[in-house]
Design an enzyme around this catalytic site. Structure first.
Site, short mmCIF file in Angstrom:
data_model
loop_
_atom_site.label_atom_id
_atom_site.label_comp_id
_atom_site.label_asym_id
_atom_site.label_seq_id
_atom_site.Cartn_x
_atom_site.Cartn_y
_atom_site.Cartn_z
N HIS A 191 -36.04 -74.16 -38.14
CA HIS A 191 -35.14 -75.23 -37.70
C HIS A 191 -34.40 -74.85 -36.43
CE1 HIS A 191 -35.87 -76.69 -41.85
NE2 HIS A 191 -36.17 -77.72 -41.11
N GLU A 435 -44.46 -82.98 -48.30
CA GLU A 435 -44.44 -81.69 -47.60
C GLU A 435 -44.63 -80.52 -48.56
OE1 GLU A 435 -40.70 -81.36 -45.49
OE2 GLU A 435 -39.57 -82.25 -47.12
N ASP A 459 -43.41 -78.08 -43.30
CA ASP A 459 -43.33 -77.46 -44.63
C ASP A 459 -44.67 -77.50 -45.36
OD1 ASP A 459 -40.70 -76.43 -45.01
OD2 ASP A 459 -39.98 -78.48 -44.86
N CYS A 506 -44.29 -86.85 -39.45
CA CYS A 506 -43.09 -86.55 -38.67
C CYS A 506 -42.90 -85.06 -38.41
CB CYS A 506 -41.84 -87.13 -39.35
SG CYS A 506 -41.49 -86.37 -40.93
C1 PEP Z 1 -41.41 -81.00 -41.93
O1 PEP Z 1 -41.29 -80.21 -42.86
O2 PEP Z 1 -42.48 -81.17 -41.31
C2 PEP Z 1 -40.27 -81.82 -41.50
C3 PEP Z 1 -40.41 -82.79 -40.63
O3 PEP Z 1 -39.05 -81.50 -42.00
P1 PEP Z 1 -38.18 -80.25 -41.52
O4 PEP Z 1 -38.87 -79.64 -40.32
O5 PEP Z 1 -36.85 -80.79 -41.21
O6 PEP Z 1 -38.23 -79.36 -42.71
MG MG Z 2 -39.55 -80.29 -44.11
#
Ligand code: PEP
Ligand code: MG
Length: 574
Positions: A191, A435, A459, A506
Site C-alpha cells: 500500500h 481477492e 491480493d 481494480c
Molecule cells: C487489490 O487487492 O487488488 C486491491 C485493489 O485492494 P488493495 O490493493 O487496496 O488491497
Molecule cells: Mg486488496
C-alpha cells in the site's frame, strides 16, 4: 557513482540530495539535547503520557463491550503502570539529568525495571513485565509519531531514503519537499507503493541496504521506471536523466487529447474505464481526467494517523465531497480495509500484534468483529448516496457468511437511519472484492447476494501464489502473468457472465499496459486504474481489437507458465 537495483514501485524520476531517515529502532537511541530544549522534551513526554491515557480509555470501552468487566481490569493495571513513579518521575528525571531524548530515557527506565523483574522467582510477577512493556510501547508509539512529523520540516528538495515507510507515512509526502523515496524493504503492490503512485511520487523499494549506504546530502538519482537508484552520479548521468524527465513530460502531454474520449477498442467494444481514488488529494486530478467514475475509493486514509476512528459526520462529509464531484458518474466506495500493511492505531489490538497480518484480522473480518465501526461507515456511505450514484464495495470476502453478515448490518443501518429520521439512501448496489481464492471458488453461491464484482488482483495474486506482496525477498515470485492467476480471472468472468453480474478489475494489473490486452480478451466489463495511468491505459485499449484479444486469451489459458504467456504477448507486439 554507485548503482543499486531494486523494485520499481512508482514511476517517474527524482533528482536531488538524499535525506536519510533514521531506522525506527535507531530513533530509540540516545540523542543528547541542548539544555534549553530539555523542558520541551519533558513536555513532549507528558503529552505522550496523556495520549496513552486516552488510548487506554478507548481500549477499555472496547474491551468492556467485547469481553466484559473481568478483562477490562487489565486496562486498570496498565493505567496504574502509567501513573507509576517510574513513568511519571524517573523518565523526566533522566531527560533533565542526562540531557537525553524522551524515547531513550523511557527505554532505559524500562530496561532497568525489566532486569529487576527477571530476577523475580514468582512467575506471576515475572510475567507482569509484559504489561509494563505494553504500556511502554504505547508511549513510544506516541513519541515516535511526533517524530514522524519531522518529514514536513525538511526544508530542502530531497530524495527520502529509509529502511521502511508505512502507508501512513506516505500519505503526507506530497505536501513535503520530498521528490521521491527509496526503501530497503517493500514490494510493488504494497500500500505504500500504491499510495506513492496515487500521489505521483517516484519510488523504488526493496533495495536491501540502501539506508546504510547513503548519507544525508549525497546526490541521488531515483529512477522509478527501471527500479534503480544511483548514488553520487557524474554530470553526464545527471544530464541524461534530466533529458529523460523532459521526455516523459512530453509523452504525458501527448496523451492529453484522449481526455473525454471513450474507452473503445478498434472493433467497437466499449469498456468502463474508471479511476482508483486513494486520498481526496487526487480528486481534482480524477475529475479532470473525465473518467467513467471511481471504481475503487479506498477509504482507509480516513483511519490512518490518528488515535480514534472518524465519526459518521466526518466520514459522510468526505464521501459527499467525492460523490458530488463525480455526479452523475458512479463512485464505488469500499469500506475500510484496515489491517495487513495498513496498521492502525485505533486501540484495536488485533492488527497491531499479529505476526502475519495479511492473513489476519483485515478488511471485512475486522469490521464484522467491530460492528460499531462498520455500521458507522455504512451509515455515512448511505447518507452520501443521496448526493449521487454510490455503490458499496466490501474488501477481503472469503465466505458466504461474511456477505450475509454484511447484508444484515446494512439492513440494520438503513432501518436505524430511517427510524432516526436521518436522510439517507434506501438502497445502494452492493459489490464484493474478489481477492481471495476461496471467493473465486464459491462465487456462484455469492453472486445471488450481491450486485457486482470487483477483482482485487493485488491480493488475489498474493493469496494464490502465497507471495507476500510487501516482501522484497519474494518479489520475483509475485507474477501477474502466472497461468494460475489468468485461469482464476477467467473463472471469475465466466461465472459472472453466467449469472449476468457486472465484473471489473481494480487491482494494479488493470494499470499495467502489458496485462490489459489479457483483461480485455477475458471480457471484463470495466477497469479501474491508477489516475496517472488512466490516459495511458485508454490509449492501450483503443489500439486493441477485442476479437483478437479473445483468441489470444484462449491461447494464453493453455500456457503452462508465465514466460510463455509473456512471449505470446510480445510476439503480438503487446
Ligand atoms: C487489490 O487487492 O487488488 C486491491 C485493489 O485492494 P488493495 O490493493 O487496496 O488491497
Ligand atoms: Mg486488496
Amino acid at each position: 557513482m554507485i548503482v543499486i537495483k531494486g523494485i520499481a514501485a512508482s514511476s517517474g524520476i527524482a533528482i536531488g540530495k538524499a535525506y536519510v531517515l533514521e531506522d525506527e529502532e535507531i530513533i530509540v537511541n540516545r540523542v543528547e539535547l541542548p539544555r534549553e530544549l530539555l523542558r520541551a522534551e519533558v513536555k513532549r513526554f507528558k503529552a505522550a503520557q496523556k495520549a496513552t491515557h486516552r488510548d487506554l480509555d478507548a481500549a477499555e470501552s472496547k474491551v468492556l463491550k467485547l469481553l466484559g468487566k473481568k478483562h477490562a481490569k487489565l486496562i486498570d493495571a496498565h493505567r496504574l503502570i502509567l501513573r507509576d513513579v517510574l513513568i511519571t518521575q524517573d523518565v523526566p528525571k533522566r531527560i533533565l539529568g542526562e540531557g537525553v531524548n524522551a524515547e531513550f530515557a523511557l527505554s532505559e527506565a524500562l530496561e532497568m525495571v525489566n532486569q529487576q523483574f527477571e530476577k523475580m522467582e514468582d512467575e506471576f510477577f515475572r510475567e507482569r513485565r509484559h504489561d509494563l512493556f505494553d504500556v511502554g510501547k504505547r508511549l513510544l508509539a506516541h513519541l515516535l509519531k511526533q517524530d514522524k512529523k519531522d518529514l514536513a520540516d525538511i526544508d530542502f528538495n530531497c530524495v527520502l531514503i529509509a529502511r521502511n515507510l508505512l502507508p501512513s507515512d506516505t500519505l503526507g509526502l506530497h505536501e513535503t519537499k520530498i521528490l521521491g523515496f527509496a526503501t530497503d524493504l517493500g514490494g510493488k503492490t504494497s500500500h505504500t507503493a500504491i499510495l506513492a503512485q496515487s500521489l505521483e511520487i517516484p519510488a523504488v523499494v526493496g533495495l536491501s541496504d540502501i539506508s546504510r549506504r547513503v548519507r544525508t546530502g549525497d546526490q541521488i538519482i531515483l529512477d522509478g521506471e527501471q527500479g534503480m537508484v544511483i548514488i553520487n552520479p557524474g554530470p553526464e548521468t545527471i544530464a541524461k536523466y534530466q533529458k529523460a524527465q523532459q521526455r516523459s513530460l512530453q509523452e504525458e502531454r501527448a496523451l492529453e487529447p484522449l481526455r473525454g474520449q471513450p474507452a473503445v477498442t478498434l472493433d467497437g467494444k466499449a469498456f468502463h474505464l474508471e479511476a482508483n481514488l486513494d486520498s481526496p488529494d487526487e480528486l481534482k486530478t480524477v475529475v479532470a481526467l473525465q473518467t467513467d467514475g471511481i471504481g475503487l475509493f479506498r477509504t482507509e486514509y480516513l483511519f490512518l494517523n490518528r488515535q480514534s476512528p472518524p465519526d459518521e459526520e466526518e466520514q459522510s462529509r468526505a464521501y459527499q465531497q467525492v460523490v458530488k464531484s463525480l455526479e452523475p458518474r458512479p463512485v464505488v466506495i469500499r469500506t475500510a480495509d484496515i489491517g495487513g500493511d495498513r496498521l492502525s492505531l485505533l486501540g484495536i489490538e488485533g492488527p497491531k500484534s499479529e505476526t502475519n497480518p495479511f492473513m489476519g484480522l483485515r478488511g471485512i473480518r475486522l469490521f464484522l468483529r467491530h460492528t460499531d465501526l462498520f455500521k458507522t461507515q455504512l451509515r455515512a456511505i448511505l447518507r452520501s448516496a443521496l448526493k449521487g450514484k454510490v455503490k458499496l464495495l466490501i474488501p477481503m470476502v472469503s465466505s458466504l457468511g461474511e456477505v450475509q453478515g454484511v447484508r444484515r448490518l446494512l439492513a440494520q443501518a438503513q432501518s436505524e437511519l430511517q427510524a432516526e429520521g436521518v436522510e439517507a439512501a434506501g438502497k445502494v448496489e452492493l459489490g464484493i472484492m474478489v481477492e481471495i481464492p476461496s471467493a473465486v471458488l464459491i462465487l456462484e453461491q455469492l453472486l445471488p447476494l450481491i450486485d457486482f464484482v470487483s477483482v482485487g488482483t493485488n491480493d488475489l495474486i498474493q493469496y494464490t501464489l502465497a507471495v507476500d506482496r510487501i516482501n522484497e525477498h519474494v518479489t520475483h515470485l509475485y507474477d501477474p502473468f502466472h497461468p494460475a492467476v489468468l485461469r482464476l480471472l477467467d473463472q471469475i468472468v465466466r461465472t459472472c457472465r453466467k449469472k449476468d453480474k457486472w465484473v471489473g478489475i481494480c487491482g494494479e494489473m488493470a494499470s499495467d499496459p502489458h496485462a490489459v490486452p489479457l483483461l480485455v480478451g477475458l471480457g471484463v466489463d470495466g477497469l479501474s486504474v491508477a489516475p496517472r495511468m488512466h490516459l495511458r491505459i485508454k490509449q492501450t485499449l483503443r489500439a486493441l481489437r477485442f476479437g483478437a484479444m479473445q483468441k489470444l486469451v484462449q491461447q494464453a489459458l493453455a500456457c503452462p507458465d508465465s514466460d510463455e504467456i509473456k512471449r505470446l504477448l510480445s510476439d503480438q507486439g503487446l
